[in-house]
Enzyme design. Structure first.
Site, mmCIF file in Angstrom:
data_model
loop_
_atom_site.group_PDB
_atom_site.id
_atom_site.type_symbol
_atom_site.label_atom_id
_atom_site.label_comp_id
_atom_site.label_asym_id
_atom_site.label_seq_id
_atom_site.Cartn_x
_atom_site.Cartn_y
_atom_site.Cartn_z
ATOM 1 N N LYS A 91 0.868 -1.127 0.020
ATOM 2 C CA LYS A 91 -0.005 0.047 -0.044
ATOM 3 C C LYS A 91 0.740 1.361 0.010
ATOM 4 C CE LYS A 91 -4.190 -1.730 1.957
ATOM 5 N NZ LYS A 91 -3.903 -2.854 1.358
ATOM 6 N N ASP A 125 -1.159 -1.366 -4.369
ATOM 7 C CA ASP A 125 -2.792 -1.647 -4.104
ATOM 8 C C ASP A 125 -3.310 -0.071 -4.178
ATOM 9 O OD1 ASP A 125 -2.788 -4.196 -3.583
ATOM 10 O OD2 ASP A 125 -2.772 -3.975 -1.290
ATOM 11 N N MET A 126 -4.794 -0.115 -4.437
ATOM 12 C CA MET A 126 -5.038 1.155 -4.565
ATOM 13 C C MET A 126 -6.064 1.523 -3.252
ATOM 14 S SD MET A 126 -5.313 4.064 -6.357
ATOM 15 C CE MET A 126 -4.816 3.795 -7.994
ATOM 16 N N GLN A 155 -10.466 1.097 -9.352
ATOM 17 C CA GLN A 155 -11.600 0.854 -8.679
ATOM 18 C C GLN A 155 -12.794 1.033 -9.201
ATOM 19 O OE1 GLN A 155 -9.995 3.664 -5.716
ATOM 20 N NE2 GLN A 155 -9.690 2.062 -4.300
ATOM 21 N N ARG A 176 -5.035 -4.602 -11.469
ATOM 22 C CA ARG A 176 -5.982 -5.393 -10.853
ATOM 23 C C ARG A 176 -7.326 -4.362 -10.765
ATOM 24 N NH1 ARG A 176 -4.772 -5.393 -4.983
ATOM 25 N NH2 ARG A 176 -3.480 -7.200 -5.349
ATOM 26 N N GLY A 180 -13.537 -1.763 -5.420
ATOM 27 C CA GLY A 180 -13.198 -0.491 -4.386
ATOM 28 C C GLY A 180 -13.930 -0.339 -3.186
ATOM 29 N N THR A 218 -13.039 -10.210 -7.972
ATOM 30 C CA THR A 218 -14.261 -10.117 -7.271
ATOM 31 C C THR A 218 -14.804 -11.370 -6.816
ATOM 32 O OG1 THR A 218 -16.593 -9.429 -7.563
ATOM 33 C CG2 THR A 218 -15.292 -10.615 -9.910
ATOM 34 N N HIS A 219 -15.739 -11.159 -5.868
ATOM 35 C CA HIS A 219 -16.349 -12.631 -5.363
ATOM 36 C C HIS A 219 -17.664 -12.360 -5.919
ATOM 37 C CE1 HIS A 219 -13.457 -10.893 -2.360
ATOM 38 N NE2 HIS A 219 -13.013 -12.064 -2.369
ATOM 39 N N ARG A 280 -12.476 -2.971 7.811
ATOM 40 C CA ARG A 280 -12.754 -2.703 6.722
ATOM 41 C C ARG A 280 -13.670 -3.817 6.170
ATOM 42 N NH1 ARG A 280 -8.220 0.228 5.345
ATOM 43 N NH2 ARG A 280 -7.446 -1.637 4.271
ATOM 44 N N ARG A 281 -13.104 -5.040 6.414
ATOM 45 C CA ARG A 281 -13.868 -6.260 5.887
ATOM 46 C C ARG A 281 -15.142 -6.599 6.434
ATOM 47 N NH1 ARG A 281 -9.629 -6.496 2.488
ATOM 48 N NH2 ARG A 281 -11.489 -5.862 1.251
HETATM 49 P P1 FDA Z 1 -19.542 -7.851 -3.413
HETATM 50 O O1 FDA Z 1 -19.171 -7.033 -2.220
HETATM 51 O O2 FDA Z 1 -20.865 -7.773 -3.943
HETATM 52 O O3 FDA Z 1 -19.618 -9.320 -2.960
HETATM 53 C C1 FDA Z 1 -19.915 -10.525 -3.651
HETATM 54 C C2 FDA Z 1 -19.939 -11.622 -2.674
HETATM 55 O O4 FDA Z 1 -18.795 -11.990 -2.169
HETATM 56 C C3 FDA Z 1 -20.928 -11.233 -1.472
HETATM 57 O O5 FDA Z 1 -22.278 -11.485 -1.646
HETATM 58 C C4 FDA Z 1 -20.479 -12.221 -0.298
HETATM 59 O O6 FDA Z 1 -20.872 -13.649 -0.584
HETATM 60 C C5 FDA Z 1 -19.024 -12.366 -0.881
HETATM 61 N N1 FDA Z 1 -18.182 -11.395 -0.183
HETATM 62 C C6 FDA Z 1 -17.649 -10.109 -0.724
HETATM 63 N N2 FDA Z 1 -16.941 -9.516 0.510
HETATM 64 C C7 FDA Z 1 -17.127 -10.397 1.531
HETATM 65 C C8 FDA Z 1 -16.419 -10.443 2.938
HETATM 66 N N3 FDA Z 1 -15.821 -9.323 3.177
HETATM 67 N N4 FDA Z 1 -16.729 -11.567 3.592
HETATM 68 C C9 FDA Z 1 -17.541 -12.470 3.527
HETATM 69 N N5 FDA Z 1 -18.204 -12.503 2.104
HETATM 70 C C10 FDA Z 1 -17.661 -11.457 1.137
HETATM 71 N N6 FDA Z 1 -10.453 -2.662 -2.915
HETATM 72 C C11 FDA Z 1 -9.590 -1.553 -2.944
HETATM 73 O O7 FDA Z 1 -10.253 -0.537 -2.817
HETATM 74 N N7 FDA Z 1 -8.218 -1.528 -3.444
HETATM 75 C C12 FDA Z 1 -7.588 -2.546 -3.390
HETATM 76 O O8 FDA Z 1 -6.247 -2.306 -3.727
HETATM 77 C C13 FDA Z 1 -8.316 -3.786 -3.425
HETATM 78 N N8 FDA Z 1 -7.637 -5.080 -3.617
HETATM 79 C C14 FDA Z 1 -8.077 -5.969 -3.693
HETATM 80 C C15 FDA Z 1 -7.428 -7.391 -3.984
HETATM 81 C C16 FDA Z 1 -8.571 -8.602 -4.244
HETATM 82 C C17 FDA Z 1 -7.771 -9.725 -4.521
HETATM 83 C C18 FDA Z 1 -9.794 -8.473 -3.959
HETATM 84 C C19 FDA Z 1 -10.392 -9.675 -4.146
HETATM 85 C C20 FDA Z 1 -10.349 -7.477 -3.591
HETATM 86 C C21 FDA Z 1 -9.397 -6.287 -3.268
HETATM 87 N N9 FDA Z 1 -10.345 -5.244 -3.022
HETATM 88 C C22 FDA Z 1 -9.475 -3.748 -2.903
HETATM 89 C C23 FDA Z 1 -11.535 -5.008 -2.523
HETATM 90 C C24 FDA Z 1 -12.708 -4.710 -3.434
HETATM 91 O O9 FDA Z 1 -12.652 -3.628 -3.827
HETATM 92 C C25 FDA Z 1 -14.217 -5.155 -2.843
HETATM 93 O O10 FDA Z 1 -14.202 -4.393 -2.063
HETATM 94 C C26 FDA Z 1 -14.272 -6.777 -2.543
HETATM 95 O O11 FDA Z 1 -13.635 -7.529 -3.366
HETATM 96 C C27 FDA Z 1 -15.875 -6.976 -2.491
HETATM 97 O O12 FDA Z 1 -16.224 -6.832 -3.825
HETATM 98 P P2 FDA Z 1 -16.946 -8.010 -4.501
HETATM 99 O O13 FDA Z 1 -16.728 -7.609 -6.046
HETATM 100 O O14 FDA Z 1 -16.381 -9.118 -4.053
HETATM 101 O O15 FDA Z 1 -18.545 -7.765 -4.593
#
Ligand code: FDA
Length: 303
Positions: A91, A125-126, A155, A176, A180, A218-219, A280-281
């Site tokens: 970061k 990272d951002m 993001q 990546r 966000g 993304t998840h 945050r998580r």
């Molecule tokens: P969404 O939040 O809609 O989640 C989709 C589904 O995934 C949810 O319904 C849930 O089931 C599951 N899920 C998601 N988050 C969860 C959690 N915390 N606990 C349990 N289940 C969860 N952001 C950023 O601002 N700067 C960065 O550098 C990064 N780097 C980064 C690296 C990697 C490898 C990942 C996967 C993510 C990031 N992020 C990030 C975080 C990203 O911006 C985002 O906040 C999370 O990935 C959640 O967004 P989704 O796209 O997963 O969708």
């Protein structure tokens, strides 16, 4: 949002640290480098690769930033010594961006030079929007000296991202793409889930069409499905992109993607500065507290 989720969000600021630590255990490999190494080795057996993050951010003195550089050198040594299928993520504010951009540049360069000499990639990272311009500028300065050695993050939530994606696609940057995690004001960021999804798809299309290597982070299975459609339409080889997921989030989806032969990189954070990352998580997904409670009664946490 359920009443339980609202309650978790509302009480997070007054939740005792040990309790935050308990619920957030699934997101963090542990306090020590050996914990991260063991986690990556376990993920490798599942068919995943990793990016290792030394937890830490917003440092306010130069010595802390230098200590972070030393920590990353140790991680890079461990990757080599243990033949780990991993690179590192760092970061900018951990490298001193809030103190001085030039200092941050030098510190990130110290990590990249060390990593590059060992054939290891570094992801920058951002963080939140006040850091976006400086982060992209530092990335561009560094990539000019270390081609292919580093990549950045966009993001989808930010309104500027389409333009940033176009600029990065034109240099075929390694990006990546994520939604966000930082909540930003409406004048600079989308707030609606469906709009953020749509912005993600637009940016992803630009980047893939432009020949960028994209870490699709993304998840969200809807987005995974869109990404798979694009990959198929473009006829991309399996080494022309990767999916990325956070440690502790949806291991089932992880298995589905690796089972289908896609490269899947897991973000593996470790270290003593676990608190801001964990908050945050938890704020993002309070249901994890419910999962944590269930795991507590089952006696295990699935990472
Ligand atoms: P969404 O939040 O809609 O989640 C989709 C589904 O995934 C949810 O319904 C849930 O089931 C599951 N899920 C998601 N988050 C969860 C959690 N915390 N606990 C349990 N289940 C969860 N952001 C950023 O601002 N700067 C960065 O550098 C990064 N780097 C980064 C690296 C990697 C490898 C990942 C996967 C993510 C990031 N992020 C990030 C975080 C990203 O911006 C985002 O906040 C999370 O990935 C959640 O967004 P989704 O796209 O997963 O969708």
């Amino acid at each position: 949002m359920s009443l339980f989720d609202s309650l978790i969000r509302a009480t997070l600021p007054i939740t005792p640290r040990p309790m935050v630590g308990f619920f957030a255990r699934r997101y963090v490999a542990g306090a020590r480098l050996e914990d991260a190494v063991a986690t990556v080795q376990r993920l490798e057996k599942e068919g995943c690769c990793a990016t290792i993050d030394v937890l830490g951010e917003a440092v306010s003195d130069r010595e802390q930033a230098s200590a972070a550089v030393r920590d990353y050198h140790q991680v890079l040594d461990a990757i080599v010594a243990n033949h780990l299928p991993a690179h590192v993520s760092l970061k900018p504010t951990q490298m001193g961006l809030n103190i001085d951009a030039a200092l941050c540049h030098r510190n990130i360069e110290a990590v990249i030079a060390y990593a590059h000499a060992r054939g290891i990639f570094v992801r920058i990272d951002m963080e939140d929007s006040p850091t976006t311009d400086a982060t992209l500028r530092i990335y561009r300065e560094l990539i000019a000296h270390y081609p292919g050695a580093t990549g950045v993050v966009l993001q989808a939530r930010l309104r500027r991202t389409y333009a940033d994606a176009r600029a990065l696609a034109s240099i075929r940057a390694n990006v990546r793409l994520c939604k966000g995690i930082y909540l930003e004001p409406r004048d600079i960021a989308y707030e609606e889930r469906e709009i953020i999804r749509s912005a993600f798809v637009h940016a992803l299309r630009l980047l893939l069409d432009g020949g960028s290597y994209v870490g699709i982070a993304t998840h969200d299975e809807w987005l995974v499905c869109e990404a798979l459609g694009m990959i198929h339409r473009l006829g991309l080889a399996k080494d022309a992109y990767e999916f990325q997921m956070l440690l502790g989030v949806d291991p089932k989806l992880r298995g589905i993607l690796t089972g289908a032969g896609h490269r899947l990189r897991v973000y593996v954070p470790f270290g003593s500065h676990w608190y801001p990352y964990s908050v945050r998580r938890l704020r993002e997904n309070p249901t994890i507290a419910r999962v944590g409670l269930q795991a507590f009664f089952r006696g295990r946490i699935e990472k």
